[in-house]
Design an enzyme around this catalytic site. Structure first.
Site, PDB file in Angstrom:
ATOM      1  N   LYS A 231       0.858  -1.194   0.000  1.00 44.53           N
ATOM      2  CA  LYS A 231       0.000   0.000   0.000  1.00 44.53           C
ATOM      3  C   LYS A 231       0.890   1.239   0.000  1.00 44.53           C
ATOM      4  O   LYS A 231       1.961   1.235   0.621  1.00 44.53           O
ATOM      5  CB  LYS A 231      -0.915  -0.011   1.233  1.00 44.53           C
ATOM      6  CG  LYS A 231      -1.790   1.233   1.359  1.00 44.53           C
ATOM      7  CD  LYS A 231      -2.890   1.063   2.380  1.00 44.53           C
ATOM      8  CE  LYS A 231      -2.513   1.379   3.802  1.00 44.53           C
ATOM      9  NZ  LYS A 231      -2.001   2.746   4.035  1.00 44.53           N
TER      10      LYS A 231
ATOM     11  N   GLU B  12      -9.466   7.283   3.694  1.00 42.14           N
ATOM     12  CA  GLU B  12      -9.319   7.728   5.091  1.00 42.14           C
ATOM     13  C   GLU B  12      -9.897   9.131   5.257  1.00 42.14           C
ATOM     14  O   GLU B  12      -9.509  10.073   4.537  1.00 42.14           O
ATOM     15  CB  GLU B  12      -7.831   7.714   5.498  1.00 42.14           C
ATOM     16  CG  GLU B  12      -7.643   8.151   6.959  1.00 42.14           C
ATOM     17  CD  GLU B  12      -6.362   7.665   7.602  1.00 42.14           C
ATOM     18  OE1 GLU B  12      -5.520   7.049   6.914  1.00 42.14           O
ATOM     19  OE2 GLU B  12      -6.208   7.908   8.817  1.00 42.14           O
TER      20      GLU B  12
HETATM   21  O1  KIV Z   1      -0.781   2.844   8.627  1.00 38.56           O
HETATM   22  C1  KIV Z   1      -1.922   2.382   8.800  1.00 38.56           C
HETATM   23  O2  KIV Z   1      -2.214   1.700   9.776  1.00 38.56           O
HETATM   24  C2  KIV Z   1      -2.931   2.680   7.793  1.00 38.56           C
HETATM   25  C3  KIV Z   1      -4.353   2.356   8.111  1.00 38.56           C
HETATM   26  C4  KIV Z   1      -4.868   3.274   9.138  1.00 38.56           C
HETATM   27  C5  KIV Z   1      -5.199   2.359   6.909  1.00 38.56           C
HETATM   28  O3  KIV Z   1      -2.615   3.192   6.768  1.00 38.56           O
END
Ligand code: KIV
Length: 255
Positions: A110, A180
């Site tokens: 991600k 988010e």
């Molecule tokens: O870093 C993280 O935990 C996240 C989540 C809050 C989506 O990006």
């Protein structure tokens, strides 16, 4: 059976799925035993585990160290990891670091951003690595934005930007995108506009394909700060404090 990206795709339009963060072996094992289908080794690690004020100090070495611990639990859940701040400045750097996460056990990666990181996203996907986007409030940019965790999509310009970013992620081949702190109507609109993208909300209302939370927020393990949109379902921090106090008191009675 192991959860895959394909399993998750099957949830779209059928039922919402849950995703939670883990940073170590017991955390991952407990979530997996609870049946959580998606685990994220988030760079929230920096705040809720490593004691930094924001996520920008997290390094690739930090991510790899914690991701390996999570993977030792051999979760049935789909396990992914964040590319940390400044780890995807160019397509070549993004692919190199995404590969390092995959070699350490990640089944998806991600990264935060929309069209501005599209070359990096395309390079990651061209390398055969499943990609989850992250739109809306971007914690890695919050310092640049004055340190405030603000809701996104409140005006027409913001709404349009989010919608176009989500469509660009879907067209590039991302399987999912965290939304988010996106206003709930805009999150719902993105979900409707992107039939091949799983929207994973956090503080963005109920109309998402899945929901994600930082586990420490859900279980009260970081009691000094809880986001407004989370209702903790346990008070782990309190339990640790009171267990330590009871134990200390028991020692005193032995004197
Ligand atoms: O870093 C993280 O935990 C996240 C989540 C809050 C989506 O990006």
């Amino acid at each position: 059976m192991k959860i895959t990206v394909e399993t998750l795709r099957g949830f779209k339009g059928v039922r919402p799925f849950g995703a939670l963060t883990a940073y170590d072996y017991p955390g991952a094992r407990l979530l997996d035993e609870a049946g959580v289908p998606v685990i994220l080794v988030g760079d929230s690690l920096g705040m809720v585990v490593l004691g930094h004020p924001d996520t920008t100090s997290v390094t690739m070495d930090d991510m790899v160290h914690h991701l390996r611990a999570v993977c030792r639990a051999r979760p049935r859940a789909l396990v992914g990891a964040d590319l940390p701040y400044k780890a995807y400045e160019t397509p070549a750097q993004a692919v190199r670091n995404a590969r390092r996460l995959v070699e350490s056990g990640a089944e998806y990666v991600k990264a935060e951003g929309g069209r501005e990181i599209l070359p990096q996203i395309r390079a990651i996907l061209a390398g055969g690595i499943p990609f989850m986007g992250h739109l809306g409030m971007l914690p890695q940019h919050v310092v640049e934005e004055g340190g405030k965790y603000r809701m996104k999509g409140r005006d027409e310009v913001g709404r349009q930007r989010l919608l176009e970013d989500a469509i660009a992620l879907e067209e590039a081949g991302a399987f999912a995108a965290v939304l988010e702190l996106v206003t709930p109507p805009v999150a719902a609109e993105i979900r409707g506009a992107c039939p091949r993208l799983l929207t994973v909300g956090i503080g963005s209302g109920p109309d998402c394909d899945g929901q994600i939370l930082v586990t420490h927020d859900l279980v009260g393990a970081f009691p000094w700060f809880t986001p407004r949109f989370v209702t903790p379902l346990a008070r782990t921090g309190e339990s640790i404090r009171s267990s330590a106090q009871q134990w200390l008191a028991s020692l005193a009675t032995r004197a």
